[in-house]
Design a protein around this motif. Structure first.
Motif, PDB file in Angstrom:
ATOM      1  N   PHE A 201       0.865  -1.118  -0.063  1.00 52.04           N
ATOM      2  CA  PHE A 201       0.081   0.051   0.118  1.00 52.04           C
ATOM      3  C   PHE A 201       0.780   1.267  -0.102  1.00 52.04           C
ATOM      4  O   PHE A 201       0.585   2.262  -0.724  1.00 52.04           O
ATOM      5  CB  PHE A 201      -0.690  -0.046   1.252  1.00 52.04           C
ATOM      6  CG  PHE A 201      -1.728   1.058   1.401  1.00 52.04           C
ATOM      7  CD1 PHE A 201      -2.864   1.678   0.562  1.00 52.04           C
ATOM      8  CD2 PHE A 201      -1.331   2.226   2.529  1.00 52.04           C
ATOM      9  CE1 PHE A 201      -3.381   2.862   0.652  1.00 52.04           C
ATOM     10  CE2 PHE A 201      -1.837   3.483   2.490  1.00 52.04           C
ATOM     11  CZ  PHE A 201      -3.131   3.728   1.783  1.00 52.04           C
ATOM     12  N   THR A 202       1.981   1.104   0.893  1.00 45.63           N
ATOM     13  CA  THR A 202       2.815   2.184   0.950  1.00 45.63           C
ATOM     14  C   THR A 202       3.485   2.559  -0.447  1.00 45.63           C
ATOM     15  O   THR A 202       3.366   3.657  -0.811  1.00 45.63           O
ATOM     16  CB  THR A 202       3.905   2.072   2.181  1.00 45.63           C
ATOM     17  OG1 THR A 202       3.474   1.827   3.167  1.00 45.63           O
ATOM     18  CG2 THR A 202       4.941   3.186   2.141  1.00 45.63           C
ATOM     19  N   PHE A 205       0.933   3.784  -2.956  1.00 44.15           N
ATOM     20  CA  PHE A 205       0.456   5.145  -2.923  1.00 44.15           C
ATOM     21  C   PHE A 205       1.573   6.240  -3.413  1.00 44.15           C
ATOM     22  O   PHE A 205       1.127   6.957  -4.244  1.00 44.15           O
ATOM     23  CB  PHE A 205       0.030   5.413  -1.639  1.00 44.15           C
ATOM     24  CG  PHE A 205      -0.066   6.821  -1.153  1.00 44.15           C
ATOM     25  CD1 PHE A 205      -0.962   7.662  -1.722  1.00 44.15           C
ATOM     26  CD2 PHE A 205       0.931   7.463  -0.477  1.00 44.15           C
ATOM     27  CE1 PHE A 205      -1.090   8.991  -1.288  1.00 44.15           C
ATOM     28  CE2 PHE A 205       0.924   8.700  -0.197  1.00 44.15           C
ATOM     29  CZ  PHE A 205      -0.089   9.417  -0.520  1.00 44.15           C
ATOM     30  N   THR A 218      -9.221  11.203 -10.296  1.00 48.73           N
ATOM     31  CA  THR A 218      -8.504  10.436  -9.350  1.00 48.73           C
ATOM     32  C   THR A 218      -7.720  11.195  -8.198  1.00 48.73           C
ATOM     33  O   THR A 218      -7.394  10.633  -7.132  1.00 48.73           O
ATOM     34  CB  THR A 218      -7.383   9.708 -10.228  1.00 48.73           C
ATOM     35  OG1 THR A 218      -6.648  10.667 -10.778  1.00 48.73           O
ATOM     36  CG2 THR A 218      -7.649   8.545 -10.978  1.00 48.73           C
ATOM     37  N   TRP A 221      -9.503  10.482  -4.801  1.00 52.04           N
ATOM     38  CA  TRP A 221      -9.073   9.107  -4.209  1.00 52.04           C
ATOM     39  C   TRP A 221      -7.684   8.905  -3.641  1.00 52.04           C
ATOM     40  O   TRP A 221      -7.423   8.485  -2.675  1.00 52.04           O
ATOM     41  CB  TRP A 221      -9.456   8.173  -5.400  1.00 52.04           C
ATOM     42  CG  TRP A 221     -10.791   8.118  -5.658  1.00 52.04           C
ATOM     43  CD1 TRP A 221     -11.403   8.222  -6.765  1.00 52.04           C
ATOM     44  CD2 TRP A 221     -11.669   7.304  -4.671  1.00 52.04           C
ATOM     45  NE1 TRP A 221     -12.836   8.131  -6.732  1.00 52.04           N
ATOM     46  CE2 TRP A 221     -13.050   7.326  -5.453  1.00 52.04           C
ATOM     47  CE3 TRP A 221     -11.904   6.862  -3.593  1.00 52.04           C
ATOM     48  CZ2 TRP A 221     -14.110   7.219  -4.945  1.00 52.04           C
ATOM     49  CZ3 TRP A 221     -13.195   6.517  -2.973  1.00 52.04           C
ATOM     50  CH2 TRP A 221     -14.066   6.555  -3.541  1.00 52.04           C
ATOM     51  N   ILE A 222      -6.575   9.543  -4.479  1.00 54.07           N
ATOM     52  CA  ILE A 222      -5.195   9.386  -4.229  1.00 54.07           C
ATOM     53  C   ILE A 222      -5.003  10.210  -2.649  1.00 54.07           C
ATOM     54  O   ILE A 222      -4.436   9.766  -1.937  1.00 54.07           O
ATOM     55  CB  ILE A 222      -4.376   9.860  -5.279  1.00 54.07           C
ATOM     56  CG1 ILE A 222      -2.990   9.246  -4.955  1.00 54.07           C
ATOM     57  CG2 ILE A 222      -3.897  11.293  -5.392  1.00 54.07           C
ATOM     58  CD1 ILE A 222      -2.891   7.887  -5.326  1.00 54.07           C
ATOM     59  N   LEU A 224      -7.270  10.702  -0.618  1.00 55.51           N
ATOM     60  CA  LEU A 224      -7.774   9.701   0.776  1.00 55.51           C
ATOM     61  C   LEU A 224      -6.926   9.032   0.892  1.00 55.51           C
ATOM     62  O   LEU A 224      -6.581   8.696   2.141  1.00 55.51           O
ATOM     63  CB  LEU A 224      -9.072   9.245  -0.120  1.00 55.51           C
ATOM     64  CG  LEU A 224     -10.170   8.677   0.951  1.00 55.51           C
ATOM     65  CD1 LEU A 224     -10.524   9.362   2.068  1.00 55.51           C
ATOM     66  CD2 LEU A 224     -11.127   7.667   0.534  1.00 55.51           C
ATOM     67  N   ALA A 225      -6.324   8.221   0.061  1.00 52.00           N
ATOM     68  CA  ALA A 225      -5.216   7.228   0.228  1.00 52.00           C
ATOM     69  C   ALA A 225      -4.009   7.765   1.137  1.00 52.00           C
ATOM     70  O   ALA A 225      -3.534   7.207   1.888  1.00 52.00           O
ATOM     71  CB  ALA A 225      -4.718   6.411  -0.990  1.00 52.00           C
ATOM     72  N   GLY A 226      -3.842   9.074   0.861  1.00 52.39           N
ATOM     73  CA  GLY A 226      -2.797   9.887   1.287  1.00 52.39           C
ATOM     74  C   GLY A 226      -3.077   9.768   3.014  1.00 52.39           C
ATOM     75  O   GLY A 226      -2.417   9.945   3.887  1.00 52.39           O
ATOM     76  N   VAL A 228      -5.076   8.071   4.747  1.00 54.35           N
ATOM     77  CA  VAL A 228      -5.029   6.855   5.359  1.00 54.35           C
ATOM     78  C   VAL A 228      -3.443   6.598   5.715  1.00 54.35           C
ATOM     79  O   VAL A 228      -3.044   6.073   6.633  1.00 54.35           O
ATOM     80  CB  VAL A 228      -5.647   5.695   4.564  1.00 54.35           C
ATOM     81  CG1 VAL A 228      -5.387   4.334   4.965  1.00 54.35           C
ATOM     82  CG2 VAL A 228      -7.103   5.797   4.257  1.00 54.35           C
ATOM     83  N   PHE A 229      -2.568   6.835   4.557  1.00 52.24           N
ATOM     84  CA  PHE A 229      -1.253   6.515   4.857  1.00 52.24           C
ATOM     85  C   PHE A 229      -0.692   7.209   5.868  1.00 52.24           C
ATOM     86  O   PHE A 229       0.144   6.721   6.772  1.00 52.24           O
ATOM     87  CB  PHE A 229      -0.601   6.951   3.392  1.00 52.24           C
ATOM     88  CG  PHE A 229       0.869   6.985   3.393  1.00 52.24           C
ATOM     89  CD1 PHE A 229       1.768   5.591   3.555  1.00 52.24           C
ATOM     90  CD2 PHE A 229       1.642   8.417   3.311  1.00 52.24           C
ATOM     91  CE1 PHE A 229       3.011   5.813   3.415  1.00 52.24           C
ATOM     92  CE2 PHE A 229       2.849   8.230   3.276  1.00 52.24           C
ATOM     93  CZ  PHE A 229       3.490   7.172   3.358  1.00 52.24           C
TER      94      PHE A 229
END
Lengths: 282, 162
Positions: A201-202, A205, A218, A221-222, A224-226, A228-229
């Motif tokens: 995942f790391t 991302f 996108t 979404w990216i 949002l992933a950031g 979470v990260f």
């Protein structure tokens, strides 16, 4: 001519408040060791080309004055008063302390430097629609900094090979003295399949960010992933205010349409809560 | 001025982008002859974080020699700032630099109250995954540098006290 979509004024306001607060959280605790780190009481080192100790040595009194001015500049930044001046003062004072100490100058200190530089070009004095016509350069500088940040560290991990593919690197960082040792990280470090997933995942991302952030579909979404990260880092590693400093400019990094949609949803939730609360209050 | 400004801004953005791009390229493929010089130049945008890892913990202890006996010196009390990756004298840049090590060893000499020599000793021991208890066990040690306290180290920064 190349042009870039501009962020709404509210995105800049959120970034300003989040960024100032994250920096304040980072710099306030440094007061406890101010003289030991930033004054003639310290073990003074000189590391060219960035050290200033061959030019000037701060006395404890001067170090306190610089730190106080720095703190004041962050308070002004959060309050939205004299923003550009506050950013300039923060840049000057933080550099004069960090380039004195040099050994504890962390990645997030360098990131904060680039962020501050970019924010100096943001449309702080503009209002309403005028603000939306300006700030393209500042947003682009932040985007370029983040692309360099994530692709730099992501690509290095890919090239490092097996450790990041199998998750070993992350496991051993989670139990490291200093940066590791937080209960969630230590617990997860003993579960190999989870660590492999987190490592993928790391790296995923970090390597996808430089592409995904430029497109409206996108970018949300990216980011949002950031989030979470970075929240993951906050829960598993002791790296100061790195996560908070990193997330602070996300409102501006988001595509303006994505930010407006997000703001609309927040407003809808707020209105729904108010509708539920009001009858109860009455 | 109205036509010059956009051009100036775009030139600045191009330089900004080029710097970050070159810093990225340098971090991945450092050119051998200029690696050191360029490494310093691009350091503000070098983002290789947590890339490398080790399976062992490492702690650096400072010892002083008193009447031929080595005793641990309380560096942690003299310089207590512990920041993310360790104490100042444990930073990788210190362990790689003789001149930086000397600065800390001399500081230890000055505070030791009469040590004849001081030295850096690195202890390393295995990290244990999934366990909160990471105390030093089965440690290896290595003497990194010894400094005689009758040899003063000139101050590294020669700046004016302000």
């Amino acid at each position: 001519m190349i042009s870039f979509p501009r962020s709404p004024a509210s995105a800049w306001t959120w970034t300003r408040v989040l960024f100032g607060s994250a920096l304040l959280l980072e710099w306030l605790p440094r007061a406890a060791h101010l003289e030991e780190l930033y004054s003639s009481e310290s073990v003074i080192v000189y590391r060219p080309p960035f050290s200033i100790t061959d030019t000037v040595i701060w006395s404890p009194r001067t170090a306190w004055i610089i730190w106080s001015v720095l703190t004041l500049s962050l308070v002004l930044l959060i309050a939205g008063r004299f923003v550009r001046l506050a950013l300039g003062i923060f840049l000057a004072t933080s550099l004069s302390l960090m380039l004195f100490e040099t050994l504890h100058l962390k990645a997030y200190d360098r990131l904060a430097f680039w962020q501050t530089l970019a924010l100096c070009f943001a449309p702080w004095s503009a209002k309403g629609e005028d603000a939306e016509r300006r700030g393209g350069a500042a947003r682009y500088m932040l985007l370029a900094t983040y692309v360099a940040l994530y692709v730099g560290t992501g690509f290095s991990k890919v090239r490092a090979g097996e450790g990041w593919i199998m998750g070993d690197a992350l496991s051993y960082h989670f139990v490291a003295l200093g940066v590791g040792g937080l209960p969630i990280g230590v617990f997860l470090s003993g579960i190999p399949w989870v660590m492999t997933g987190l490592a993928w995942f790391t790296v995923g991302f970090e390597c996808l960010f430089p592409v995904a952030i430029w497109f409206r579909r996108t970018s949300g979404w990216i980011l949002l992933a950031g989030i979470v990260f970075h929240v993951g880092i906050l829960l598993t590693m002791s790296v100061g205010a790195f996560s908070l400093i990193s997330i602070a400019p996300y409102p501006v990094l988001a595509h303006p349409d994505v930010w407006r949609r997000f703001e609309g949803r927040v407003e809808a939730v707020r209105a729904w809560i108010m509708r539920r609360v009001r009858p109860a209050a009455a | 001025m109205q036509t010059l400004r956009p051009l100036l801004v775009r030139t600045l953005l191009a330089v900004f982008t080029a710097y970050h791009a070159l810093a990225f390229w340098h971090a991945q493929y450092p050119p051998a002859p200029l690696a050191d010089l360029l490494g310093r130049m691009y350091w503000p945008s070098n983002w290789s974080m947590f890339t490398r890892y080790t399976r062992r913990h490492s702690r650096i202890v400072v010892q002083g020699s008193f009447d031929g006996q080595w005793r641990r010196l309380p560096m942690e009390q003299w310089f207590p700032m512990l920041w993310d990756t360790g104490y100042r004298w444990e930073r990788t840049m210190v362990t790689r630099s003789v001149s930086l090590q000397r600065a800390f060893l001399w500081a230890a000499c000055e505070r030791s109250g009469g040590a004849a020599e001081v030295r850096f000793v690195r202890y390393s021991w295995p990290r244990r995954l999934g366990q909160m208890d990471q105390r030093m066990r089965r440690a290896r040690h290595q003497i990194m540098r010894v400094w005689p306290c009758n040899r003063p180290v000139p101050p590294m920064g020669r700046g004016t006290l302000l």
